[in-house]
Design an enzyme around this catalytic site. Sequence first.
Site, PDB file in Angstrom:
ATOM      1  N   SER A 165      -0.872  -1.768  -1.962  1.00 39.35           N
ATOM      2  CA  SER A 165      -0.920  -2.441  -3.262  1.00 39.35           C
ATOM      3  C   SER A 165       0.485  -2.761  -3.728  1.00 39.35           C
ATOM      4  O   SER A 165       1.457  -2.115  -3.318  1.00 39.35           O
ATOM      5  CB  SER A 165      -1.609  -1.530  -4.289  1.00 39.35           C
ATOM      6  OG  SER A 165      -1.441  -2.013  -5.609  1.00 39.35           O
ATOM      7  N   TYR A 178      -2.345   6.866  -8.437  1.00 38.11           N
ATOM      8  CA  TYR A 178      -2.668   5.681  -7.632  1.00 38.11           C
ATOM      9  C   TYR A 178      -1.394   5.075  -7.049  1.00 38.11           C
ATOM     10  O   TYR A 178      -1.314   4.801  -5.839  1.00 38.11           O
ATOM     11  CB  TYR A 178      -3.391   4.654  -8.500  1.00 38.11           C
ATOM     12  CG  TYR A 178      -3.688   3.357  -7.800  1.00 38.11           C
ATOM     13  CD1 TYR A 178      -4.825   3.207  -7.005  1.00 38.11           C
ATOM     14  CD2 TYR A 178      -2.842   2.256  -7.926  1.00 38.11           C
ATOM     15  CE1 TYR A 178      -5.103   2.020  -6.356  1.00 38.11           C
ATOM     16  CE2 TYR A 178      -3.107   1.057  -7.276  1.00 38.11           C
ATOM     17  CZ  TYR A 178      -4.241   0.943  -6.505  1.00 38.11           C
ATOM     18  OH  TYR A 178      -4.514  -0.232  -5.857  1.00 38.11           O
TER      19      TYR A 178
END
Length: 283
Positions: A165, A178
């Site tokens: 990501s 995350y």
Amino acid sequence: MYESESSNTGEAMAFTLNPPVCEAQSVGASTARRRVLVTGASSGIGEAFARHYASQGCDVVLVARNAEQLERVALDVRRAGSAAEVVVADLSSREGVEVVGARCGDVDVLVANAGVTHAATIGTTDRDTLDEIAYLMSAGVVRLCEIIVPRMIARGGGDVVIVSSIAAFTPMRKAGPYAAAKSHATAYAESLAMEVAEKGVRVLAVCPGYVRTELHGRAGLEHLARNVPGWMWLSADDVVKATTRGLQRRKTVVVPGAVYRIVLPFLTSSLAQSVWRRLTRRR
């Protein structure tokens, strides 16, 4: 080595009833039909990868927790003329990763895509959930590669795609676990690539920004679809296309989308962080 790709949301994946030899070729690979393992294959980016490789004549092993959704994707893979194997497993657990490694370890391509998104104020997430997030998107990815990559090397080559990501490159308010998991996965991909490149294995971390999938809705973040401008969103096919080009060019990290190419150097700035907070705030 980094590469950015322009977004192209207008293209759709095409199937053929008589697919060509799989194009997932790497150094030392034969022209035999290839076998691809895709985790998180029941929807979104994982489903797009499964469809792509099926359209290229590869047989696909589909892994996720949702058996019904996996069977739906498997049906589309078979309609494309490829074989599909369904493996139901929870990759946030050590047991799930070991099962997948034992059943699916002999593959030519690994797409480690399984993941969740998570946003919560510090101190409000229980320990088990934090452990599951970390294992699903970082430590479990490492373990799966530890099982599969040596077998690739023994057969002369393969491809490893780790779906990371844009969060790997920037701090994220209320999403530290995350961001940390994605940073770890990206760093691991870069290190692994250095180790195995001369052994015929290509390794790439693809680091998209916002992608239109079901992920945000499942995490209770539906407001992002309303607040984040349309030009900041990618399609799952954009991610696949950027990955394919990155592998062909032997990149180790790819950031899809022109907008993310522009903002990437500035993501840690106070201005960028302020804008990001306004865009992602619940209203």
